[in-house]
Design a protein around this motif. Structure first.
Motif, PDB file in Angstrom:
ATOM      1  N   MET B  42       9.068  -7.582  -6.447  1.00 59.47           N
ATOM      2  CA  MET B  42       9.145  -6.696  -7.471  1.00 59.47           C
ATOM      3  C   MET B  42      10.097  -7.392  -8.687  1.00 59.47           C
ATOM      4  N   GLY B  43      10.692  -8.571  -8.085  1.00 59.41           N
ATOM      5  CA  GLY B  43      11.482  -9.082  -9.217  1.00 59.41           C
ATOM      6  C   GLY B  43      10.525  -9.972  -9.991  1.00 59.41           C
ATOM      7  N   ALA B  46       8.885  -7.506 -12.435  1.00 57.93           N
ATOM      8  CA  ALA B  46       9.848  -6.939 -13.542  1.00 57.93           C
ATOM      9  C   ALA B  46      10.219  -8.176 -14.300  1.00 57.93           C
ATOM     10  N   LEU B 133       5.124  -1.066 -12.715  1.00 55.11           N
ATOM     11  CA  LEU B 133       6.267  -1.134 -12.169  1.00 55.11           C
ATOM     12  C   LEU B 133       7.258   0.272 -12.294  1.00 55.11           C
ATOM     13  N   GLY B 137       8.942   1.271  -8.723  1.00 57.27           N
ATOM     14  CA  GLY B 137      10.205   1.522  -8.894  1.00 57.27           C
ATOM     15  C   GLY B 137      10.649   2.740  -8.681  1.00 57.27           C
TER      16      GLY B 137
END
Lengths: 194, 151
Positions: B42-43, B46, B133, B137
């Motif tokens: 995810m990082g 992002a 995202l 998220g």
């Protein structure tokens, strides 16, 4: 009771009134967005920045604004607080020209809790990669986690303070027969010098 | 009773408990590793969406494919009895998970569904990362809100 007859006076300046109602709208809206809003919290962030701007204004106004807005005028010592609290329980208006010594405590508490709330919001990281506080990356993940925790608890504190605020306004209206809402709308209030 | 026998008996009685304690520890560690792997990927996405990392189509596709693979794993099965935040200090799993097992599982399925198709959706440019995202998220947040301690 000492002092002359009650008379009407404009105690709240226009900027302070606009500040009050804008803050009320932003805080209520942001509280609801935080609790039941969409998972994309972009609007919550923007309203939060609005609250920061309002708090900065209020801080400045507390030093350079008109007399009733100034912290040095309405924040009083324990003796004045106790004395006002004794008078406050009686079922008649106090005709106080501005924030009372007891009300001052609520003002300071509200501004303080809101300042903490926006600060923790800036550093909070909910680990969802979309609603990360803009300053979260400047601190450790433990700190941003703690900020999130206090941001959540802060919401409860704000709810308590707002409910207390409404309860006291009702107490003044029903028990003391004094309207505190109208003066915050048009600025004019029945007051008595003492 | 001879002391040695008593000790042996006590040990025999304690063995299942010890084994269960080890199972619980393993489950929590596996959960944390699982979340860490999700977080790393995810990082990546992002970081590219925010422009902190240069957009790289192959890397974005790979990160999304990793997330898809992770969500195929039966992670809710790692939330075994006795591993809530009230049972273990290192656990952040709220007891609500065990009170609402169906809803908890549905929250994980929602993440799996959010991830579906993401390896293709992130192709074609940095601008395509945002919507992906938001979906992923949002699924993270919804589950964290209800089932992760203090948030």
């Amino acid at each position: 009771m000492a002092g002359g007859a009650a008379h009407r006076e404009r105690i709240w300046d226009p900027a302070l009134r606009v500040f009050h109602w804008t803050l009320a709208v932003l805080v209520i809206a942001n509280w609801l967005l935080g609790k039941i809003g969409p998972s994309d919290m972009t609007l919550h962030f923007w309203l939060g920045y609005g609250v920061i701007a309002l708090l900065v204004f209020r801080l400045v106004w507390g030093f350079v604004g008109p007399a009733t807005a100034r912290f040095t005028r309405f924040v009083r010592g324990p003796r004045a607080v106790v004395s006002y609290a004794r008078e406050m329980i009686h079922p008649h208006p106090t005709y106080w020209p501005g924030h009372s010594p007891v009300g001052a405590l609520a003002v300071v508490a509200m501004l303080g809790v809101l300042a903490l709330q926006v600060t923790t919001g800036l550093f909070a990281d909910p680990d969802d990669y979309i609603n990360v506080g803009p300053l979260a990356s400047t601190v450790s993940s433990e700190t941003s986690r703690m900020a999130l925790r206090w941001h959540n608890r802060g919401a409860d504190l704000i709810l308590i303070l707002v409910l207390l605020h409404w309860a006291v306004i009702l107490f003044y209206r029903l028990w003391k027969r004094e309207d505190l809402v109208r003066p915050m709308i048009d600025g004019w209030k029945w007051v008595r010098r003492r | 009773m001879i002391p040695v026998k008593a000790i042996a008996l006590a040990a025999a009685l304690a063995l299942p408990t010890l084994a269960a304690a080890q199972d619980a520890k393993d489950a929590v560690e596996a959960r944390h590793g699982f979340m860490k792997m999700l977080g790393i990927n995810m990082g990546q996405l992002a970081g590219m969406a925010k422009g902190e990392i240069a957009y790289d189509e192959a890397a974005a596709t790979l990160a999304a494919a990793n997330i898809v693979a992770l969500t195929q794993y039966d992670a809710p099965a790692l939330f075994v009895e006795g591993t809530s935040s009230e049972d273990m200090p290192e656990s952040e799993a709220l007891p609500a998970i065990w009170e609402n097992p169906d809803d908890f599982r549905a929250s994980f399925v929602a993440l799996r569904e959010a991830a579906a198709g993401s390896p293709d959706a992130v192709k074609g440019g940095q601008g395509n990362l945002g919507p992906v995202l938001q979906k992923l998220g949002g699924a993270c947040k919804n589950c964290h809100d209800d089932y992760r301690k203090d948030d």
